[in-house]
Design a protein around this motif. Sequence first.
Motif, PDB file in Angstrom:
ATOM      1  N   PRO A  66     -13.512 -14.504   3.152  1.00 39.42           N
ATOM      2  CA  PRO A  66     -12.715 -15.688   3.490  1.00 39.42           C
ATOM      3  C   PRO A  66     -11.280 -15.545   2.987  1.00 39.42           C
ATOM      4  O   PRO A  66     -11.037 -15.559   1.780  1.00 39.42           O
ATOM      5  CB  PRO A  66     -13.450 -16.833   2.789  1.00 39.42           C
ATOM      6  N   TYR A  91     -15.414 -11.754  11.925  1.00 41.04           N
ATOM      7  CA  TYR A  91     -16.187 -10.578  11.555  1.00 41.04           C
ATOM      8  C   TYR A  91     -15.431  -9.351  12.063  1.00 41.04           C
ATOM      9  O   TYR A  91     -14.528  -9.451  12.883  1.00 41.04           O
ATOM     10  CB  TYR A  91     -17.611 -10.622  12.117  1.00 41.04           C
ATOM     11  N   LYS A 104      -9.063 -20.897   6.383  1.00 44.73           N
ATOM     12  CA  LYS A 104      -9.840 -19.660   6.250  1.00 44.73           C
ATOM     13  C   LYS A 104     -10.940 -19.613   7.313  1.00 44.73           C
ATOM     14  O   LYS A 104     -12.122 -19.809   7.030  1.00 44.73           O
ATOM     15  CB  LYS A 104     -10.427 -19.550   4.843  1.00 44.73           C
ATOM     16  N   ALA A 125     -19.508 -10.452   8.229  1.00 41.16           N
ATOM     17  CA  ALA A 125     -18.431 -11.434   8.127  1.00 41.16           C
ATOM     18  C   ALA A 125     -17.313 -10.896   7.247  1.00 41.16           C
ATOM     19  O   ALA A 125     -17.550 -10.194   6.256  1.00 41.16           O
ATOM     20  CB  ALA A 125     -18.971 -12.738   7.552  1.00 41.16           C
ATOM     21  N   CYS A 126     -16.089 -11.225   7.609  1.00 43.75           N
ATOM     22  CA  CYS A 126     -14.937 -10.851   6.789  1.00 43.75           C
ATOM     23  C   CYS A 126     -14.889 -11.734   5.540  1.00 43.75           C
ATOM     24  O   CYS A 126     -15.388 -12.869   5.557  1.00 43.75           O
ATOM     25  CB  CYS A 126     -13.645 -11.041   7.573  1.00 43.75           C
ATOM     26  N   TYR A 141     -15.774 -13.820  17.839  1.00 40.89           N
ATOM     27  CA  TYR A 141     -15.153 -14.151  16.559  1.00 40.89           C
ATOM     28  C   TYR A 141     -14.604 -12.897  15.878  1.00 40.89           C
ATOM     29  O   TYR A 141     -14.197 -12.959  14.716  1.00 40.89           O
ATOM     30  CB  TYR A 141     -16.169 -14.828  15.641  1.00 40.89           C
ATOM     31  N   TYR A 147     -13.648 -18.324  10.131  1.00 39.52           N
ATOM     32  CA  TYR A 147     -14.632 -17.244  10.138  1.00 39.52           C
ATOM     33  C   TYR A 147     -14.185 -16.115  11.072  1.00 39.52           C
ATOM     34  O   TYR A 147     -13.743 -16.354  12.195  1.00 39.52           O
ATOM     35  CB  TYR A 147     -15.986 -17.777  10.604  1.00 39.52           C
TER      36      TYR A 147
END
Length: 209
Positions: A27, A14, A10, A24-25, A59, A12
């Motif tokens: 997890p 975004y 999982k 942030a998305c 990211y 990181y």
Amino acid sequence: MIKPDFATNKPYFYGCDSENPEAACPPLGAGTVWLRTEPRDDAPLVKDIGKHPTGDSLYSVYDHSARASTGQRFAVADRQGDWTAIWYLGQKAWFHNPADAPTAVPSKGLLVTPKPGKATVPVYGRAYPEQEAYPADVPYQTVTPLQYTFSAGERYTLAGTADTEYYRAVTFDENDHQVIRGRTKYLQIQFGHRVMFVKADDVRVVSSG
């Protein structure tokens, strides 16, 4: 070959929320591993000078500049503890690959590397014919090397051969369409997150095993 456990991997990201793109998305399981400049969790992501000529990889869930994904095969460049380095866009790219929870599995196959005496070889985004193959009524499609560097000592996985072809279709009438074929031979390689091409005459094929 990249193969993290989807349920437990999982990473990181975004950018999942269009109303709050910097957030942030959640997890979630993913088939991606992040690639870093050094074998440590806080090392910067490797750069992709084609995607970000003057900036850093992101990211963002939409940015593939420093990611390797399930099923992609790369040549091992180094190992250090729980970290493995692969050749990626002309550089060593490190990803976390602990023995008790591996994110990659061994994979044998063919690799390409510059022929002896060649410090670097050009990398291309398309495998089009040489200029002499074009008839007078078809404009030559320039084949320009990409901005990446493929240097002596580096190895990349071979996906297969690529005969040079250009399909000329500028009208809807199929009778006007033309296929131009050349003699130059290219090889398709996994160079980064995308596949690219090298001229067969510039490299030699070796076995990973």
